[in-house]
Structures are given as C-alpha cells and as structure tokens.
Design a protein around this motif. Structure first.
Motif, PDB file in Angstrom:
ATOM      1  N   VAL A   1      12.713  11.697  92.362  1.00 39.07           N
ATOM      2  CA  VAL A   1      12.481  12.517  91.347  1.00 39.07           C
ATOM      3  C   VAL A   1      12.990  11.761  89.938  1.00 39.07           C
ATOM      4  O   VAL A   1      13.861  10.871  89.948  1.00 39.07           O
ATOM      5  N   LYS A   2      12.454  12.323  88.950  1.00 37.20           N
ATOM      6  CA  LYS A   2      12.873  11.602  87.458  1.00 37.20           C
ATOM      7  C   LYS A   2      13.705  12.596  86.838  1.00 37.20           C
ATOM      8  O   LYS A   2      14.595  11.925  86.318  1.00 37.20           O
ATOM      9  N   ASN A   3      13.947  13.820  87.188  1.00 36.41           N
ATOM     10  CA  ASN A   3      14.603  14.582  86.968  1.00 36.41           C
ATOM     11  C   ASN A   3      15.428  15.441  88.080  1.00 36.41           C
ATOM     12  O   ASN A   3      14.938  15.873  89.047  1.00 36.41           O
ATOM     13  N   LYS A   4      16.598  15.301  88.162  1.00 39.01           N
ATOM     14  CA  LYS A   4      17.486  16.386  89.166  1.00 39.01           C
ATOM     15  C   LYS A   4      17.122  17.780  88.894  1.00 39.01           C
ATOM     16  O   LYS A   4      17.329  18.154  87.585  1.00 39.01           O
ATOM     17  N   LEU A   5      16.587  18.572  89.914  1.00 42.17           N
ATOM     18  CA  LEU A   5      16.329  19.830  89.592  1.00 42.17           C
ATOM     19  C   LEU A   5      17.132  20.736  90.480  1.00 42.17           C
ATOM     20  O   LEU A   5      17.151  20.634  91.620  1.00 42.17           O
ATOM     21  N   GLY A   6      17.646  21.741  90.018  1.00 41.95           N
ATOM     22  CA  GLY A   6      18.280  22.908  90.860  1.00 41.95           C
ATOM     23  C   GLY A   6      17.442  24.103  90.813  1.00 41.95           C
ATOM     24  O   GLY A   6      16.743  24.270  89.743  1.00 41.95           O
ATOM     25  N   VAL A   7      17.204  24.606  91.993  1.00 37.65           N
ATOM     26  CA  VAL A   7      16.157  25.912  92.085  1.00 37.65           C
ATOM     27  C   VAL A   7      17.174  26.883  92.675  1.00 37.65           C
ATOM     28  O   VAL A   7      17.517  26.869  93.582  1.00 37.65           O
ATOM     29  N   VAL A   8      17.274  28.152  91.867  1.00 38.11           N
ATOM     30  CA  VAL A   8      18.022  29.104  92.341  1.00 38.11           C
ATOM     31  C   VAL A   8      17.088  29.853  92.782  1.00 38.11           C
ATOM     32  O   VAL A   8      16.281  30.637  92.168  1.00 38.11           O
ATOM     33  N   PHE A   9      16.907  30.103  94.124  1.00 32.07           N
ATOM     34  CA  PHE A   9      15.575  30.912  94.682  1.00 32.07           C
ATOM     35  C   PHE A   9      16.119  32.119  95.282  1.00 32.07           C
ATOM     36  O   PHE A   9      17.168  32.237  96.175  1.00 32.07           O
ATOM     37  N   PHE A  10      15.736  33.054  94.751  1.00 39.75           N
ATOM     38  CA  PHE A  10      16.143  34.411  95.268  1.00 39.75           C
ATOM     39  C   PHE A  10      14.954  35.565  95.284  1.00 39.75           C
ATOM     40  O   PHE A  10      14.577  36.244  94.462  1.00 39.75           O
ATOM     41  N   PRO A  11      14.170  35.604  96.397  1.00 38.81           N
ATOM     42  CA  PRO A  11      13.139  36.327  96.631  1.00 38.81           C
ATOM     43  C   PRO A  11      13.305  37.993  96.760  1.00 38.81           C
ATOM     44  O   PRO A  11      12.371  38.578  96.416  1.00 38.81           O
ATOM     45  N   ALA A  12      14.506  38.142  96.811  1.00 39.25           N
ATOM     46  CA  ALA A  12      14.894  39.829  97.069  1.00 39.25           C
ATOM     47  C   ALA A  12      14.003  40.185  98.039  1.00 39.25           C
ATOM     48  O   ALA A  12      13.101  41.375  97.642  1.00 39.25           O
ATOM     49  N   PHE A  13      13.981  39.860  99.178  1.00 37.28           N
ATOM     50  CA  PHE A  13      13.190  40.511 100.190  1.00 37.28           C
ATOM     51  C   PHE A  13      13.188  42.008 100.632  1.00 37.28           C
ATOM     52  O   PHE A  13      12.822  42.514 101.451  1.00 37.28           O
TER      53      PHE A  13
ATOM     54  N   VAL B   1      10.251  21.094 100.116  1.00 38.03           N
ATOM     55  CA  VAL B   1      10.590  20.839  98.664  1.00 38.03           C
ATOM     56  C   VAL B   1      12.191  20.573  98.691  1.00 38.03           C
ATOM     57  O   VAL B   1      12.636  19.631  97.766  1.00 38.03           O
ATOM     58  N   PHE B   2      13.121  21.360  99.155  1.00 39.42           N
ATOM     59  CA  PHE B   2      14.483  21.420  99.284  1.00 39.42           C
ATOM     60  C   PHE B   2      14.912  20.191 100.019  1.00 39.42           C
ATOM     61  O   PHE B   2      16.222  20.014  99.720  1.00 39.42           O
ATOM     62  N   ASP B   3      14.176  19.315 100.714  1.00 45.11           N
ATOM     63  CA  ASP B   3      14.787  18.015 101.305  1.00 45.11           C
ATOM     64  C   ASP B   3      14.432  17.004 100.505  1.00 45.11           C
ATOM     65  O   ASP B   3      15.028  16.037 100.621  1.00 45.11           O
ATOM     66  N   ILE B   4      13.748  16.997  99.340  1.00 48.82           N
ATOM     67  CA  ILE B   4      13.399  15.912  98.533  1.00 48.82           C
ATOM     68  C   ILE B   4      14.846  15.527  97.747  1.00 48.82           C
ATOM     69  O   ILE B   4      15.406  16.657  97.053  1.00 48.82           O
ATOM     70  N   PRO B   5      15.340  14.217  97.813  1.00 45.03           N
ATOM     71  CA  PRO B   5      16.502  13.969  97.310  1.00 45.03           C
ATOM     72  C   PRO B   5      16.645  14.308  95.843  1.00 45.03           C
ATOM     73  O   PRO B   5      15.471  13.631  95.103  1.00 45.03           O
ATOM     74  N   GLY B   6      17.233  15.056  95.118  1.00 47.49           N
ATOM     75  CA  GLY B   6      17.256  15.369  93.550  1.00 47.49           C
ATOM     76  C   GLY B   6      16.706  16.805  93.494  1.00 47.49           C
ATOM     77  O   GLY B   6      16.787  17.293  92.309  1.00 47.49           O
ATOM     78  N   ILE B   7      16.189  17.444  94.409  1.00 53.23           N
ATOM     79  CA  ILE B   7      15.704  18.846  94.454  1.00 53.23           C
ATOM     80  C   ILE B   7      16.927  19.704  95.366  1.00 53.23           C
ATOM     81  O   ILE B   7      16.939  19.166  96.267  1.00 53.23           O
ATOM     82  N   ARG B   8      17.530  20.498  94.645  1.00 59.19           N
ATOM     83  CA  ARG B   8      18.427  21.298  95.553  1.00 59.19           C
ATOM     84  C   ARG B   8      18.316  22.770  95.218  1.00 59.19           C
ATOM     85  O   ARG B   8      18.079  23.447  94.205  1.00 59.19           O
ATOM     86  N   GLU B   9      18.606  23.446  96.452  1.00 63.72           N
ATOM     87  CA  GLU B   9      18.479  25.020  96.278  1.00 63.72           C
ATOM     88  C   GLU B   9      19.698  25.513  96.146  1.00 63.72           C
ATOM     89  O   GLU B   9      20.675  25.199  96.837  1.00 63.72           O
ATOM     90  N   TYR B  10      19.800  26.604  95.182  1.00 65.88           N
ATOM     91  CA  TYR B  10      21.122  27.273  95.004  1.00 65.88           C
ATOM     92  C   TYR B  10      20.923  28.860  95.186  1.00 65.88           C
ATOM     93  O   TYR B  10      19.811  29.297  95.033  1.00 65.88           O
ATOM     94  N   LYS B  11      22.201  29.347  95.461  1.00 66.62           N
ATOM     95  CA  LYS B  11      21.870  30.898  95.541  1.00 66.62           C
ATOM     96  C   LYS B  11      22.496  31.484  94.123  1.00 66.62           C
ATOM     97  O   LYS B  11      23.164  30.888  93.595  1.00 66.62           O
ATOM     98  N   PRO B  12      22.073  32.690  93.980  1.00 65.29           N
ATOM     99  CA  PRO B  12      22.403  33.141  92.497  1.00 65.29           C
ATOM    100  C   PRO B  12      23.685  33.862  92.242  1.00 65.29           C
ATOM    101  O   PRO B  12      24.383  34.057  93.529  1.00 65.29           O
ATOM    102  N   GLU B  13      24.514  34.136  91.320  1.00 68.94           N
ATOM    103  CA  GLU B  13      25.451  34.978  91.107  1.00 68.94           C
ATOM    104  C   GLU B  13      25.213  36.284  90.893  1.00 68.94           C
ATOM    105  O   GLU B  13      24.070  36.513  90.546  1.00 68.94           O
ATOM    106  N   LEU B  14      25.996  36.988  90.911  1.00 67.97           N
ATOM    107  CA  LEU B  14      25.839  38.137  90.470  1.00 67.97           C
ATOM    108  C   LEU B  14      26.288  38.525  88.852  1.00 67.97           C
ATOM    109  O   LEU B  14      27.317  38.167  88.628  1.00 67.97           O
TER     110      LEU B  14
END
Lengths: 563, 435
Positions: B4-16, B43-56
């Motif tokens: 990756v060129k930029n470290k990316l955080g993905v806050v993924f919350f699909p609210a199933f 995607v979330f295994d790519i070094p530099g991309i990380r999944e996070y959970k949301p806050e309230l």
C-alpha cells in the motif's frame, strides 16, 4: 486408555491417561529435529517401559512436521490453478513455482459471469505434467458459493495427479487469497506428511498397538488418520493449541482467563473466554501468507528462558532474540532463565554460570548484584503484561456487523492466569505482582501439552449457504449441493447443517455426536429484493463443534488441578 | 504481496439487522455483497489495510451539530448512533495518525439531514459527516475542512449545515436537481452572505459517465481544493451515480469511482447512498478501497460494464463544460446575489420550507443570521413542523466573537420567556448545549 504426544521443536512430551486414575505415566525427551519418528518411537518405548501391557484406545499426535517442512521449504512442487472474476488481479496472489490463471469467473452470488476456458486449462495442465508436477491445487474465486469451476478443472486432472486439493473443500469462508495459500500448502506438504503418517502407523504396529490414530489440529481438535491424509495442512501449529487444551482439561475454568506457556524461545499466550478456548476462523499465517486454517487464538512472543538479556543505557532489555542457550546450559550470553536460576532454591544446569551472567549484567547497572536478577525477571514480566494487554485489546477490537452484537458486546476481561512451561513455579509470584491477578500453576504443567493432545476430540466447522431465488443450498466443506424449494428458511437450514455435520462426523470422524454439541455460531436470513419485490432469501448458517475434551476422561484429569 | 502507498483504516459496519422497511433500498441486504466481495478479495489481509469496528456516537455529539426537535432520541435509532460513531472512529484513526486515510463504510447515510431535524429525509436522520467533522474540530482543533460530495443526490443537508460557514468548503457533484430528489443543488446556490463561494454545486445532466465526472474533478474540484487548502478533505462517497443504480440515471463506473478517489486523495471517506447492491456496490467499494490505499484497481470491473455503451456525445460534454465553468467562477469570483437580502435589524433573514419525505413531515423555518463584522455571526432559527410546533434554535459558532456570544446568551434568556415549546442553544465557544 489415551496416549497423547506432542512433538515440539525442543521437547517431545508424551502422557498415558487412564479412565480410572488419570495420568498413569508421562515422559519428556529431547526432540531430534532430523528424526521425528525416532522421537515418537523413543517416547512410546519410555512410556511402555513404565506401564506394561496397556490397551491404548486412541493415540493423539501433535506434530511440527508440516510446520517444519513449510519453514524449511521442503515442499513438493504444486501446480496451482486458479480462475477468478473481476476484482484484484489474481496474479497478485501467485504462490509456488507453478501458478496459472485460467480465464473464467463467478460473481459474489456464484453466478458464472465468464465461462471457464477449458482448452486453456487443458494446455496448462499438460504443460505442468510435462514439468513433472504431481500434486495440484485448484481454486476459483467465490468457489464456496459455487464450486463448479474448481470441479471442472479437477475433472481434467483427476487421473493424472497423485493428489488434488480443491479450495472449497477446505473452508466455506470467503477469502480467495487465503484459499489459494491454504490449498497450495495442503498439496505441498501432502507427500511428506502422507508418508510420515504411514510410518507412524507402522511404528505403532511394531509396538503391537492398534489404537485409533488421530492428529491434532491448530484449533485444539483432532482429526482421524483418513482426514489427516486429505487435509494435512490442518496439522500445522497444533503445539500451542495442545497447551491450551491441556489447561482447559486440567482445570475447571469458567471465567475469562489467560494461559501463558513459557518455553525456551517464546511464550505462547492463549485466551479462554468464559472458560472456552477462543478460536479464530482465520488465524494462521504461513510465511507471511494468511491461510484459512482455523486455529486457537494464540500469540507467540519472543520471550522465553533462553531470551538474551542486555543493558541499554540504564534499561534492562529481555528478548526478543535468543543468542544460543542460557549460560546455565553452556551459552555465552546471559538469558532470562539465568536470572530465574539465581533467585530460586532449585538449581537448573550450571548455577554458577548463571551467577556469572548476572555479574556481567550488573556491571552496567546501578543496582546491587542481588537486585539484578529480580529486576531482569520484573522486566520480563512487564513485557509479558504489555503483550498480553495488546493481545486482549486486539481481541476486543474484532469487527462486528450487527447492532445487536455491538450493543451486547462483552469485552474479554481476564480474571486469572494459568501458567505453564519450565520456569512456571519461579515466575508465579512475579507474574502475580505484575498483572495483579491470581496465577495458577497446575500440576503436570510440564506436560500439559501432551495431556491436551491426549484428551482432545474432533472439532469441525461448516458453513451453509442457501439462495432461495436460485433454489440452491450448499455446504462447501462437505461437498453438499442440493436443490431446495422457494420456501426454504432459516429453521430448515439450521436443521440441515446440523444433520449433515452429524452424519459426516459419525461416518468420517468416528464419533456419535450429540446434537447439542453442534453449535450454531452465525445465522442470517436476508430478503433479496429486485426492484421493490422480495425475490428470495439469502440464508447463511455457520455451525461448529468447538474444542472439547473426551467426556469419559474429564473427571479423572480435572481433579489433578483442583487438588 | 501488495504494497500500500497509504495506510488505510476501514470502519466496516453493514448493520445486518436494520432496515427502514423490509423492501426499502436502505435495508439489511445493502452491504451484504460488498462484505462478500471485500472478504473474498482478502482486502483486510493486505498489510496496511485494517478493519475497525465503529464506536457509538453520544447524544452530546449529535446535539453539537443538530437542533433535534423534540429531542435527539425521538429522531434516531441505535443504527444512527453507530453510523455516526463509525465516522467518528474513522476520523480519530486519521487524526491520531494510526492510519493515513480512513473509510467509514457504514449505514444508514446522512447527507440529507439538515441543521434542524424533525425526522428522516432521503433515508437520513442525522448528518454523519457533519457530526464527525465537528467532533474533529472540537477535539483536535481542525479548522478548514473540504467536503466533496459525490453522491448522485444533492447533499442538501450538508449544504444547509455549512451554508454560513466560511471554513467549510462544500462541493457537490450530482444529478441535476430538475430530474432527481431532492430537487436542489443548482449553480446559483453558493453559500450564505458570510460564506459566499464556499458552497459549490456541479449539477450534471442524466447519463453522465466517467468522462463527465472526471472532467468536473479535473477542472473544478481539484483547482478549488488547491486554492482553499483545507486541513482535511472528506469525501461523501455515495455510489448511486453507478450505471446500474435503480433510483438514479447516471452512468458512472466502479473504475471511474476509483479514479475519482485517486484524484481527490481524501483523508476521510464516508459511504452515503448507492442502492445497486449487487451490480455496483461490491465493485465500487472495492475500487474505492484499493484506490485509497494506492493499490492497482485495473482489474476491478463490473461484469456487464462496456465503456463504449456510455460514451458521451459532444453536446452533453459541452453542456457539462459550461456548468463546470460557472461552478469554478462561483468559487474564484462569487457573483453578487441578485435578490436583496431580507433584514430584521442586524439579522439577515431567510424563510424555508422543508419536507421530510422519509418521515412525511413538513417544517417551516425562519432563519436569522446576525450580520457581524468580526465573525460569521450567531444563528437563530424559529422552526415549526407538522410534528413539533414553535421551536427555537440558537447557535454561537465555534469561532464566534465575544459580542456575538453575548448576543446569543441574551437571545437565549429572552427566548425562555417567550413560550417556545422547545429551545436548544448550542454554545460552541464553551463547548456546551443548553436545552
């Protein structure tokens, strides 16, 4: 009786467990890395010399064979054949020397969007065979949704290969790159593991034993001989899982708990959530490549008995490197164990050498000589504490996808620590002080891993996926694909996966499982809408048999810890 | 291994487990296939991309942005607290330098939620970007923010919230309001008297494809951003410009979206609309994630995408160029308003009527902004809706002068005598909300 054996990097531990009296015999011998079978033979003969004429019902083996083969690159060349739809360029997932991408693709619902190029596949296969490739791995993107492309390619190779791994048979989890890596390693270790298993079997026969032979997996469960021959990759990293299973079996744990296994080079940190070993569906990395091998959530950190100690400024540093053995065992560099050696009553190896090491460290420190080993041990415990809390934070950060789960989320908050490994008894009070938590060192802590292997029983996970618009239900790892009616629903899906898993477990794992052991760990049923009309349900159910111990042996083993 | 060129955080919350109604576009299934695609691609295994959970998000964080009547809780569900909290989490990741960029891949969306909230509009109840931005301003002292809204619908809510704020540049690229909800977002809308040219609208004609969008990016958005020099760029990444979207009429592609993200280089991206949940979202979201991380997205392509089908004719392109020219001028030399401002003493007055299509509520507003020489001025809104009548809202903005702050408190004290059913006073200077 159960025979458990853990062939680790340094030691081979074995135990014999009786249904009536618990541990009957145990042994710890050095592992000969060049002759694992010899180490196994040695352990068996030691145990049998202690307890003659025993009837062994199950022989459970945890071995580093596959892990070593991968680390040392003693791998069979694998023809990896993949097909992929749109997304990330599949060439980026290349692994091994023979990686081929065949045109063809499925979408996220398993619908074929590009047909498979059969003639291209045939050409690739015949080339690979010409190169002398004998084992293959076939993986297509979204194969857990629809295995059709994997099956078609496999048909072309079937009669010409020694062994084929199909991606969808490994796991129903979606993750194409991991599926590729897992399938690759599965085929790559197959020849060596297959041969090894046969020789273990012969070795048992030599001892006039004919137990059921099981192999321990990274998730703390076992798989029988036949399954192990099909999915050898599942045998990797079973050692740490064996240790956690040992503690789980030895002690009656009901709360959030940390398990620390202090070894020579590393310490393994395991976690029990409300007394249940924490499993991660996707945990194991092999040479930086993440895989789909289900494993116990364990973190290895570079802090063990042989971790080098040095002074940097006025700070003591412990690990993460090992520079040979500790001085008590003839090393040149003072190590963590030397510090422990100096503050305990017992003697480990050459105690004077350990003291010499402390002198060396003390030269650059302002504290007294007596204080030096204590400060080293305290520093080691500080590192442990930091690593453990980072590990717990990481677990508590795991993603969640529903409002219900997010609002109900229960954080893991450890209440107790179970400590095992060589220096457990000396470390106990230091860890207690650093963590501010009660620390338990169970009896037989030195061979808890072998006990864990002995009492472990099968584990399994399967995913069911049903699409009532397409009227199809699949359970990829069981190879099930059935037509269903439009009215198929979550209730039926739950029953279907439990029924099919229990049949599989009975027929293939030799265990008459109780339905209550088949735990539904995820389920969802969502309306699929086209325009404004509901056209079907997207149903997903995940079911597992979580790690557990043989019921018949639970009491005899467990009382050991409670004494 | 992908680098990756930029470290990316993905806050993924699909609210199933949340939907407006079972077959509503904003339903449980919306991010299901996006999740499948992202997981299957690893995607979330790519070094530099990380999944996070949301806050309230907390009630207080919402009350610092919105005037909610009768109160916050009767206007939202837990899902809104989570999607707003997901944005806040994304913002924190970037501000605390844990990640270079962050993508809040959350639902429900927010860009139709205005300053005053009586209910849901265009599937939105609270403005999740604004709640995030104001949180970051208060916590980290961020000053200048640019919001680039690439949802197909005009982000009338975000525009309304920042109408008077010269420190927030709001640029919206969307389908022409004469042909799509909410029917606003024309080039004539350029911001309030103290923030002229800080609202920029680029309404594009139906059937605009990659060429048109990227032209607007290149010729309007990027030069304006260059000049404005924001501390933070936020992209409201609606994905309903896609050629398969069921409720809009544009022809943008997944690769186009990825290219746009690559050009824009946003710090924070927030998912907005996008309802082609099978044909578009899995590919568009993948494209955006890869582009943000600086990875190759050239293999990301919808199965049925044929660029030839979407080539733009010269006449339409000429039209787009003219719109773009106007939009550019609106920023660099904003025109004088042709309508004389209505005044009440020192207050500049606007009358508004707002329809909440999702909740079916009508609201009437009289908005007053104090014409101050030193700051952007106190905001006062009298609001009545078919649900709650006779409400008053007062805001002393974040950099407001002492005189305005005093005026705001005087207005608040005066209002308490006047028999309003609800009063909310936001004092951003002292970081408090009085009700």
């Amino acid at each position: 009786m159960l025979f458990g054996i853990d062939v680790g990097g340094t030691h081979t531990d074995a135990v014999l467990i009786d249904k009536e009296v618990g541990v009957r015999a145990y042994v710890k011998i050095p592992t000969d890395p060049d002759d694992l079978l010899g180490s196994i033979r040695g352990a068996i003969s030691e145990i049998l010399s202690q307890e003659k004429g025993v009837e062994i019902e199950r022989f459970n083996l945890s071995t580093t064979l596959c892990t070593n083969a991968i680390v040392q690159d003693l791998l069979e060349p694998v023809g990896v054949i993949v097909s992929a739809g749109p997304g990330i360029d599949p060439h980026k997932f290349s692994i091994g020397n023979y990686y081929e991408v065949i045109p063809g693709g499925l979408d996220h619902r398993g619908t074929e969007i590009y047909p498979l190029d059969i003639s291209h596949a045939n050409k690739v296969i015949s080339n690979l065979l010409d190169y002398g490739v004998k084992v293959f791995s076939v993986v297509s993107k979204f194969s857990p949704r629809n295995p059709v492309h994997e099956e078609k390619i496999a048909e072309l190779i079937q009669d010409k290969a020694d062994f084929i791994t199909l991606g969808h048979k490994l796991s129903g989890q979606l993750n194409f790159p991991r599926r590729i890596a897992t399938a690759y390693y599965n085929s790559a270790v197959w020849p060596i593991f297959d041969k090894f298993l046969d020789s273990v079997k012969r070795c048992l026969e030599e001892f006039k034993l004919s137990p059921q032979l099981n192999i321990l997996k990274a998730d703390g469960g076992t798989m029988p001989y036949n399954t192990a021959k099909r999915i050898p990759v599942e045998s990797i990293f079973s050692g740490p899982a064996a240790s956690v299973m040992g503690i789980f079996g030895l002690c009656d744990i009901t709360e959030d708990t940390i398990v620390l296994d202090v070894g020579g080079t590393t310490t393994d940190i395991g976690v029990l959530a409300a007394g249940v070993p924490l499993i991660e569906p996707e945990n194991v990395r092999l040479k930086e490549r993440p895989t789909l091998v289900r494993a116990m959530k364990v973190k290895s950190i570079g802090l063990g008995g042989d971790s080098a100690v040095r002074v940097n400024g006025d700070k003591i540093e412990v690990g993460p490197k090992r520079l040979g053995p500790c001085m008590a065992k003839g090393g040149d560099v003072p190590a963590f164990l030397d510090a422990l050696n100096c503050i305990c009553d017992e003697t480990y190896g050459d105690k004077d050498a350990s003291f010499k090491g402390m002198h060396k460290i003390n030269e650059n420190l302002k504290c007294s000589l007596e204080e030096t080993p204590i400060r080293i041990v305290e520093q080691g415990c500080k590192i442990l504490k930091k690593e453990v809390s980072e590990f717990i934070d990481e677990i508590n950060e795991r993603p969640i996808y529903t409002i219900h789960e997010l609002l109900e989320f229960r954080k893991i908050e450890p209440k107790k620590i179970y400590l095992m490994g060589g220096p457990a008894n000396i470390l106990k009070k230091f860890i207690e002080k650093e963590f501010g938590l009660p620390v338990v060192v169970p009896e037989y802590f030195g061979v808890a891993n072998a006990i864990g292997a002995a009492i472990a029983r099968p584990t399994m996970q399967a995913e069911l996926f049903a699409d009532t618009e397409k009227k199809i239900m699949t359970i990829p790892v069981l190879g099930i694909k059935e037509n269903i009616s439009k009215n198929y629903n979550l209730k039926v899906a739950r029953k279907d996966i439990q029924k099919n898993m229990s049949i599989y477990i009975r027929e293939n794992l030799g265990w008459d499982i109780d339905l209550s052991e088949l735990e539904i760990i995820f389920e969802s049923s969502m309306n699929m809408v086209k325009d404004v009309f509901t056209v079907g349900q997207d149903i997903r159910v995940k079911c597992q048999v979580k790690p557990g111990i043989c019921k018949d042996y639970e009491n005899v083993v467990r009382c050991v810890c409670n004494r | 291994m992908q680098q990756v060129k930029n470290k990316l955080g993905v806050v993924f919350f699909p609210a199933f487990d949340w939907a407006i109604s079972p077959t509503h576009p904003e339903r449980q299934e919306r991010l299901l296939y996006t999740m499948d695609q992202l997981k299957e691609e690893g995607v979330f295994d790519i070094p530099g991309i990380r999944e996070y959970k949301p806050e309230l998000a907390s009630r207080q964080e919402i009350e610092k942005v919105h005037f909610c009547f009768p109160d916050v809780l009767s206007n939202i569900t837990d899902s809104h607290l989570i999607s707003a909290g997901g944005c806040i989490k994304a913002g924190k990741l970037v501000m605390e330098k844990k990640e270079d960029k962050a993508f809040a891949l959350v639902r429900p969306p927010g860009h139709h939620a205005m300053k005053v909230v009586h209910g849901g509009r265009g599937f939105c109840n609270i403005n999740i970007e604004a709640i995030m931005i104001e949180y970051l301003r208060e916590k980290y002292g961020v000053k200048k923010v640019a919001i680039v809204d690439t949802d197909c619908h005009h982000g009338d809510g975000t525009q309304d919230i920042y109408w008077h704020d010269p420190d927030t540049l709001y640029i919206s690229i969307h389908q022409d309001g004469r042909t799509l909800y909410p029917g606003t977002g024309f080039t004539s809308e350029i911001g309030g008297p103290k923030a002229k040219g800080k609202t920029i609208n680029i309404p594009l004609p139906p059937n605009t494809s990659d060429e048109g969008f990227l032209y607007a990016m290149e010729n309007v958005v990027l030069p304006i951003l260059d000049d404005f020099a924001p501390d933070l760029i936020v992209n409201s990444a609606g994905q309903d410009n896609h050629f398969t979207d069921p409720i809009t009429n544009m022809n943008f592609s997944a690769r186009g979206y990825a290219k746009l993200s690559e050009m824009l280089k946003p710090d924070l991206v927030v998912l907005e609309g996008g309802y082609s949940i099978q044909g578009a979202l899995p590919y568009v979201n993948l494209g955006i994630v890869l582009a943000l991380a600086g990875l190759d997205y050239s293999y990301v392509k919808e199965p049925d995408y044929d660029p030839k089908k979407f080539e733009m004719d010269k006449r339409t392109m000429d039209y787009i160029k003219r719109i773009c020219e106007t939009a550019r001028k609106n920023y660099f030399s904003p025109p004088q308003s042709s309508i004389t401002l209505e005044k009440d003493g020192n207050w500049i007055v606007r009358n508004k009527e707002i329809f909440y299509d999702t909740s079916y509520i009508v609201e009437r507003q009289k908005e007053y902004i104090l014409d101050c020489e030193n700051c952007r001025g106190v905001l006062k809104i009298e609001s009545s809706s078919s649900r709650v009548k006779n409400c008053l809202a007062i805001e002393a903005p974040i950099n407001c002068c002492e005189k305005c702050l005093n005026t705001a408190y005087m207005e608040y004290d005066k209002a308490k005598e006047k028999g309003y059913s609800h009063i909310q006073f936001i004092d951003r200077v002292n970081k408090k909300v009085l009700r």
